[in-house]
Scaffold this motif. Structure first.
Motif, PDB file in Angstrom:
ATOM      1  N   CYS A 229       0.793  -1.623  -0.205  1.00  0.00           N
ATOM      2  CA  CYS A 229       0.268   0.053   0.374  1.00  0.00           C
ATOM      3  C   CYS A 229       1.394   1.607   0.432  1.00  0.00           C
ATOM      4  O   CYS A 229       2.341   1.111   0.121  1.00  0.00           O
ATOM      5  CB  CYS A 229      -1.608  -0.510   1.385  1.00  0.00           C
ATOM      6  N   LEU A 230      -0.308   2.568   0.252  1.00  0.00           N
ATOM      7  CA  LEU A 230       1.112   3.470  -0.107  1.00  0.00           C
ATOM      8  C   LEU A 230       0.518   4.539   1.432  1.00  0.00           C
ATOM      9  O   LEU A 230      -0.985   4.794   1.258  1.00  0.00           O
ATOM     10  CB  LEU A 230       0.395   4.695  -1.026  1.00  0.00           C
ATOM     11  N   VAL A 231       0.784   4.244   1.957  1.00  0.00           N
ATOM     12  CA  VAL A 231       1.112   5.192   3.270  1.00  0.00           C
ATOM     13  C   VAL A 231       0.470   6.718   3.070  1.00  0.00           C
ATOM     14  O   VAL A 231       1.946   7.130   3.074  1.00  0.00           O
ATOM     15  CB  VAL A 231       1.194   4.504   4.551  1.00  0.00           C
ATOM     16  N   VAL A 232      -0.187   7.675   3.810  1.00  0.00           N
ATOM     17  CA  VAL A 232      -0.093   8.225   3.923  1.00  0.00           C
ATOM     18  C   VAL A 232      -0.176   9.085   5.026  1.00  0.00           C
ATOM     19  O   VAL A 232      -1.585   9.276   6.046  1.00  0.00           O
ATOM     20  CB  VAL A 232      -0.850   9.737   2.952  1.00  0.00           C
ATOM     21  N   CYS A 233       0.727   9.773   6.455  1.00  0.00           N
ATOM     22  CA  CYS A 233       0.660   9.994   7.168  1.00  0.00           C
ATOM     23  C   CYS A 233       1.342  11.897   7.577  1.00  0.00           C
ATOM     24  O   CYS A 233       2.462  11.693   6.572  1.00  0.00           O
ATOM     25  CB  CYS A 233       1.056   8.809   7.882  1.00  0.00           C
ATOM     26  N   PRO A 234       1.035  11.959   9.001  1.00  0.00           N
ATOM     27  CA  PRO A 234       2.005  13.069   9.285  1.00  0.00           C
ATOM     28  C   PRO A 234       3.308  12.906   9.293  1.00  0.00           C
ATOM     29  O   PRO A 234       3.918  11.615  10.354  1.00  0.00           O
ATOM     30  CB  PRO A 234       1.305  13.393  10.501  1.00  0.00           C
ATOM     31  N   PRO A 235       4.478  14.013   9.352  1.00  0.00           N
ATOM     32  CA  PRO A 235       5.675  13.535   9.493  1.00  0.00           C
ATOM     33  C   PRO A 235       6.396  12.189  10.871  1.00  0.00           C
ATOM     34  O   PRO A 235       6.666  11.657  11.211  1.00  0.00           O
ATOM     35  CB  PRO A 235       6.770  14.738   9.742  1.00  0.00           C
ATOM     36  N   SER A 236       5.491  13.108  12.221  1.00  0.00           N
ATOM     37  CA  SER A 236       5.554  12.502  13.607  1.00  0.00           C
ATOM     38  C   SER A 236       5.225  10.923  13.583  1.00  0.00           C
ATOM     39  O   SER A 236       6.179  10.858  14.423  1.00  0.00           O
ATOM     40  CB  SER A 236       4.399  13.242  14.791  1.00  0.00           C
ATOM     41  N   ALA A 237       4.278  10.718  12.734  1.00  0.00           N
ATOM     42  CA  ALA A 237       4.008   8.762  12.436  1.00  0.00           C
ATOM     43  C   ALA A 237       5.162   8.096  12.282  1.00  0.00           C
ATOM     44  O   ALA A 237       5.293   6.918  12.909  1.00  0.00           O
ATOM     45  CB  ALA A 237       2.818   8.935  11.880  1.00  0.00           C
ATOM     46  N   ALA A 238       5.725   8.752  11.456  1.00  0.00           N
ATOM     47  CA  ALA A 238       7.294   8.030  10.850  1.00  0.00           C
ATOM     48  C   ALA A 238       8.011   7.341  12.385  1.00  0.00           C
ATOM     49  O   ALA A 238       8.885   6.862  11.798  1.00  0.00           O
ATOM     50  CB  ALA A 238       7.612   8.566   9.618  1.00  0.00           C
ATOM     51  N   ALA A 239       7.903   8.062  13.120  1.00  0.00           N
ATOM     52  CA  ALA A 239       9.025   8.113  14.321  1.00  0.00           C
ATOM     53  C   ALA A 239       7.790   7.196  15.853  1.00  0.00           C
ATOM     54  O   ALA A 239       8.110   7.164  16.290  1.00  0.00           O
ATOM     55  CB  ALA A 239       9.395   8.819  14.653  1.00  0.00           C
ATOM     56  N   SER A 240       7.349   6.806  15.398  1.00  0.00           N
ATOM     57  CA  SER A 240       6.001   6.132  16.327  1.00  0.00           C
ATOM     58  C   SER A 240       5.807   5.019  15.718  1.00  0.00           C
ATOM     59  O   SER A 240       6.442   4.223  15.036  1.00  0.00           O
ATOM     60  CB  SER A 240       4.994   6.997  16.224  1.00  0.00           C
ATOM     61  N   PRO A 241       5.341   4.008  17.332  1.00  0.00           N
ATOM     62  CA  PRO A 241       5.257   2.454  17.312  1.00  0.00           C
ATOM     63  C   PRO A 241       4.043   2.254  15.898  1.00  0.00           C
ATOM     64  O   PRO A 241       4.199   1.355  15.943  1.00  0.00           O
ATOM     65  CB  PRO A 241       4.589   2.156  18.563  1.00  0.00           C
ATOM     66  N   TRP A 242       3.531   3.457  15.697  1.00  0.00           N
ATOM     67  CA  TRP A 242       1.560   3.100  14.485  1.00  0.00           C
ATOM     68  C   TRP A 242       2.665   2.373  12.947  1.00  0.00           C
ATOM     69  O   TRP A 242       2.317   1.342  12.666  1.00  0.00           O
ATOM     70  CB  TRP A 242       1.585   4.529  14.568  1.00  0.00           C
ATOM     71  N   LEU A 243       3.628   2.933  12.929  1.00  0.00           N
ATOM     72  CA  LEU A 243       4.884   2.422  12.070  1.00  0.00           C
ATOM     73  C   LEU A 243       4.649   0.992  11.483  1.00  0.00           C
ATOM     74  O   LEU A 243       5.514   0.330  10.462  1.00  0.00           O
ATOM     75  CB  LEU A 243       5.606   3.749  11.538  1.00  0.00           C
ATOM     76  N   ARG A 244       4.731   0.614  13.356  1.00  0.00           N
ATOM     77  CA  ARG A 244       5.390  -1.240  12.648  1.00  0.00           C
ATOM     78  C   ARG A 244       4.510  -2.125  12.275  1.00  0.00           C
ATOM     79  O   ARG A 244       5.061  -3.050  11.397  1.00  0.00           O
ATOM     80  CB  ARG A 244       5.579  -1.574  14.325  1.00  0.00           C
ATOM     81  N   ARG A 245       3.546  -1.339  12.474  1.00  0.00           N
ATOM     82  CA  ARG A 245       2.017  -2.353  11.561  1.00  0.00           C
ATOM     83  C   ARG A 245       3.094  -2.287  10.161  1.00  0.00           C
ATOM     84  O   ARG A 245       1.788  -4.086   9.735  1.00  0.00           O
ATOM     85  CB  ARG A 245       1.116  -1.736  11.247  1.00  0.00           C
ATOM     86  N   PHE A 246       3.403  -1.752   9.114  1.00  0.00           N
ATOM     87  CA  PHE A 246       3.886  -2.015   7.813  1.00  0.00           C
ATOM     88  C   PHE A 246       4.810  -2.969   7.455  1.00  0.00           C
ATOM     89  O   PHE A 246       5.070  -2.836   7.095  1.00  0.00           O
ATOM     90  CB  PHE A 246       3.739  -0.119   7.383  1.00  0.00           C
ATOM     91  N   GLY A 247       5.683  -3.177   8.582  1.00  0.00           N
ATOM     92  CA  GLY A 247       6.689  -4.083   8.428  1.00  0.00           C
ATOM     93  C   GLY A 247       7.725  -3.175   7.942  1.00  0.00           C
ATOM     94  O   GLY A 247       8.145  -1.892   8.326  1.00  0.00           O
TER      95      GLY A 247
END
Length: 341
Positions: A229-247
């Motif tokens: 998928c393409l994930v569109v998110c704010p910069p803060s999300a790239a440094a959060s645990p939320w990003l781990r869901r995408f492997g």
């Protein structure tokens, strides 16, 4: 003849009209150029903004006392004639034209002169004094056409998808995210958005802006979709645990700051895409020239360089000290953890 707009501790003030433009302290009456958080803040008694901004302003600020004007519509307040004109920055962004006793001033807020299907195009407004931003007010900043940029983004996403990797594209939740979504090719794969992006997408859709179907990560039932998928998110999300869901995802940042080599590496991103909702150097100069103004006031960005350049070219130029800038845009757009999706 006294100035139509002056600096005060609360923000830019119109003395004859007794109102402020994009104040950074709470005031009784505020004219808002656009809904980014450095220009539209909580706590004002009354807000005036362009009609297309209603959805994004209410999404951000909630139940406010909001008066709306159509682009070009004129109102009189204490002898000052006020109208709002498209700024081309984000949905509902506006330049504020003020006329009083033969003077015409325009406060532009933030603006972009390049075409953008997600908002009304920039409209040059003739005036005596023009108040301009200068976020990218250096000659190194020159944007490529959107067709080239989105071809590059789509190729990056498609390449990652063939290797079963998510493509995480970080950008501001309001304005930049919707411009990205409008420009990418949804046939490449599913699109996931962060919880900070979704309500703003809904405001854009309600305003008639075309956006592709998107999902929150919690709405993805097939885990294989998370690997292409393409994930569109704010910069803060790239440094959060939320990003781990995408492997093992590939990350990128979309910003005008990516024009400078080294910014991508310092941010730890795999890729950088030069995409801005502000005018580049040629765009700023073209916009200023189109106003016909002989006096120019620079509010934020590379203001010293812009003032010097304009003075060297025969204009009366100076700077206002303001509290505008990209560093606060995302600060109050982050949802609580349970809403991040």
């Amino acid at each position: 003849m006294s100035d139509l707009i002056v600096q005060r501790p609360e923000g830019l003030y119109c003395p004859p009209g007794n109102f402020y433009i994009d104040p950074w302290r709470p005031v009784p009456r505020a004219v808002i150029t656009h809904a980014h958080s450095d220009h539209a803040r909580h706590g004002n008694g009354h807000y005036l903004a362009a009609a297309p901004a209603e959805g994004v302003l209410r999404t951000r600020l909630g139940d406010i006392d909001l008066q709306l004007l159509r682009y070009g519509e004129r109102v009189q307040h204490h002898g000052v004639t006020l109208s709002l004109h498209p700024a081309g920055h984000v949905l509902g962004s506006a330049q504020v034209r003020l006329e009083h006793r033969g003077q015409v001033w325009v406060a532009s807020g933030d603006y972009k002169v390049a075409p953008d299907p997600t908002c009304a195009p920039f409209e040059p407004v003739r005036c005596d004094v023009f108040i301009t931003e200068s976020t990218f007010g250096l000659p190194i900043y020159r944007w490529c056409p959107d067709e080239e940029l989105f071809a590059d983004i789509n190729a990056w996403w498609a390449r990652n998808a063939t290797h079963a990797r998510a493509s995480v594209l970080c950008c501001y939740s309001f304005g930049k995210a919707q411009r990205v979504l409008n420009g990418v090719d949804p046939s490449i794969g599913p699109i996931v958005v962060h919880g900070a992006v979704k309500p703003l997408n809904e405001a854009y859709l309600a305003a008639g802006v075309a956006l592709p179907d998107t999902r929150l990560v919690t709405e993805v039932t097939d885990k294989a979709d998370l690997r292409r998928c393409l994930v569109v998110c704010p910069p803060s999300a790239a440094a959060s645990p939320w990003l781990r869901r995408f492997g093992d995802a590939q990350t990128a940042f979309a910003s005008g700051w990516m024009q400078v080599r080294g910014n991508r590496r310092r941010g730890g991103y795999d890729r950088g895409f030069v995409l801005s909702d502000h005018a580049d150097w040629p765009g700023l100069l073209d916009a200023i020239a189109a106003t016909g103004a002989q006096r120019v006031i620079v509010t934020h960005g590379s203001s010293a360089a812009m003032v010097r350049h304009l003075q060297e070219h025969g204009l009366r130029a100076e700077a206002f000290q303001t509290e505008y800038g990209d560093d606060v845009v995302e600060a109050d757009l982050q949802p609580p953890p349970e809403a991040a999706g």
